[in-house]
Enzyme design. Structure first.
Site, PDB file in Angstrom:
ATOM      1  N   SER A 284       1.180   2.814  -8.482  1.00 58.30           N
ATOM      2  CA  SER A 284      -0.152   2.973  -8.391  1.00 58.30           C
ATOM      3  C   SER A 284      -0.996   2.795  -9.625  1.00 58.30           C
ATOM      4  O   SER A 284      -0.403   2.219 -10.886  1.00 58.30           O
ATOM      5  CB  SER A 284       0.003   4.739  -8.212  1.00 58.30           C
ATOM      6  N   SER A 322       1.102   1.960  -2.671  1.00 58.56           N
ATOM      7  CA  SER A 322       0.349   2.220  -3.913  1.00 58.56           C
ATOM      8  C   SER A 322      -0.924   3.304  -3.905  1.00 58.56           C
ATOM      9  O   SER A 322      -1.548   2.949  -2.943  1.00 58.56           O
ATOM     10  CB  SER A 322      -0.045   0.788  -4.570  1.00 58.56           C
ATOM     11  N   ASP A 324      -4.401   3.502  -5.392  1.00 57.39           N
ATOM     12  CA  ASP A 324      -5.221   2.838  -5.957  1.00 57.39           C
ATOM     13  C   ASP A 324      -6.423   3.497  -6.098  1.00 57.39           C
ATOM     14  O   ASP A 324      -7.349   3.285  -4.959  1.00 57.39           O
ATOM     15  CB  ASP A 324      -5.602   1.377  -5.649  1.00 57.39           C
TER      16      ASP A 324
END
Length: 407
Positions: A284, A322, A324
């Site tokens: 991340s 992830s 983000d």
């Protein structure tokens, strides 16, 4: 042997910090400034500010609490520990004035608390805190504790610490993350230790145990100076990067990840599955964007979206697992968030003038990530796993072969 580091300085509120004796005995001075991407002659677009850091936006302060102790096999609750907390104050820790803000999530496998109210109100109060995934709760609680102890409700007519903004990335490859070693005192130390000027990068604060493109990652920052019709503004970015596969890594447009395919996370000479950046855990990134340009929340959301383009320049594809998540704020319009009456006398930049700020956000994001990779040092953590630093000279060799090295 344990190490507890506070990067920054400031007045320590003794009544708040139960671990004062630990800090007094074990705090070490911030290390000398490490090499940064520009020191390696890596080319970037745009003009950086004095410190090439988010703190180039006047009033912004950054603090880290870094926790490193133990070695060897993982014992949940005992270590090894490779973690910490980073605090970003929009107007400094002694100024409770809220800021206009907005947030954006490119991929949502992560956490940033407090964003529901940021979205609805366009206002952010207090610091942005960044830590590891399983320490969000304790850091959240620490911000509230800090606000109550400082009597923020009385100081600004509201409650600064009611809805803290706390974000995270996963450091479970190097750190005993399930042991939850971050304490309230660590978060408060990061808040109280925040300062302006040069910002420590790499293996510090919340970025201590992070991995980026399967090299050692962590904290990075950069800034850009922008002129818009005769007015000068600054855009600053701070990242906690813990994302990405090796093969997608690009630096200044060069496929560095494919050129440096070795130095993968390892244990006893063998590869490590499950490390951030492989198919099982893409990791991340948290990004904080600051500016002194007079922007409204909807305009700040547009800036936050442009972070995605800076990530893409370095090879991120915002993989499925992830997180983000980005937040942007403006330090302009003091007291505009809390003025009584129907008029706040807020200054607003026309939408047609925003493009240079968008470009600055993209450029500073790109450089902040590479600064994190350049500053980070090889680290061995839980279960003897070693994550290697991006090798500077090999990076320069690759860039030279592609005719991308300045000078």
């Amino acid at each position: 042997m344990s190490r507890y580091t506070i990067a920054g300085h400031g007045r320590m509120n003794c009544s708040l910090i139960r671990a004062l004796a630990l800090i007094a005995c074990c705090a070490v001075p911030a290390s000398a400034q490490k090499p940064r991407a520009r020191d390696l002659s890596i080319p970037f677009e745009g003009t950086p500010g004095r410190f090439n850091a988010i703190t180039d936006v006047e009033g912004v302060e950054v603090g880290h609490a870094t926790i490193v102790r133990g070695s060897g096999e993982l014992v949940i609750g005992e270590g090894p520990v490779r973690t910490g907390v980073t605090a970003v104050w929009p107007r400094g820790r002694d100024d409770p004035d809220p800021v206009y803000a907005a947030w954006f999530t490119l991929n949502g496998n992560g956490e940033m608390t407090g964003t529901t109210w940021v979205r609805d109100s366009g206002i952010m109060e207090g610091p942005v805190m960044i830590t590891n995934t399983l320490s969000v709760g304790v850091v959240h609680h620490a911000v509230i504790r800090w606000g109550v102890a400082r009597d923020m409700e009385r100081r600004r007519g509201g409650w600064l610490a009611a809805l803290p903004v706390v974000a995270e990335t996963w450091d479970g490859t190097l750190n005993d993350i399930r042991g939850q070693h971050v304490a309230e005192e660590d978060a408060i130390a990061a808040m109280e230790g925040a300062r302006g000027g040069a910002v420590a990068e790499g293996n510090v604060g919340g970025g201590t145990g992070m991995i980026c493109h399967r090299f050692k990652g962590g904290i990075g920052t950069a800034s850009r100076e922008v002129e818009v019709r005769g007015d000068d503004f600054v855009v600053g970015v701070l990242v906690q990067c813990n994302y990405g596969s090796r093969e997608t890594l690009r630096v200044a447009g060069v496929p560095v990840g494919r050129e440096i395919g070795d130095l993968m996370p390892s244990r006893g000479g063998g590869g490590v599955e499950g490390a951030a950046g492989d198919g099982g855990r893409e990791g991340s990134i948290i990004v904080v964007v600051a500016t002194d340009a007079p922007l409204m929340p909807h305009q700040l959301e547009r800036m936050a979206r442009r972070v995605s383009m800076g990530l893409a320049r370095n090879g991120s594809v915002a993989a499925n697992s992830s997180g983000d998540i980005f937040v942007a704020f403006s330090t302009a319009n003091e007291r505009a968030a809390s003025e009584p009456g129907t008029s706040t006398n807020a200054r607003v930049m026309a939408n047609g003038l925003l493009t240079p700020l968008f470009a600055a956000t993209v450029e500073a994001t790109e450089e902040a990530i590479i600064n994190a990779l350049v500053a980070a040092e090889t680290m061995t953590g839980a279960n003897g796993v070693t994550v290697h630093a991006l090798p500077h000279e090999r990076l320069r060799e690759v860039l030279r072969r592609y005719n991308r090295l300045e000078g």
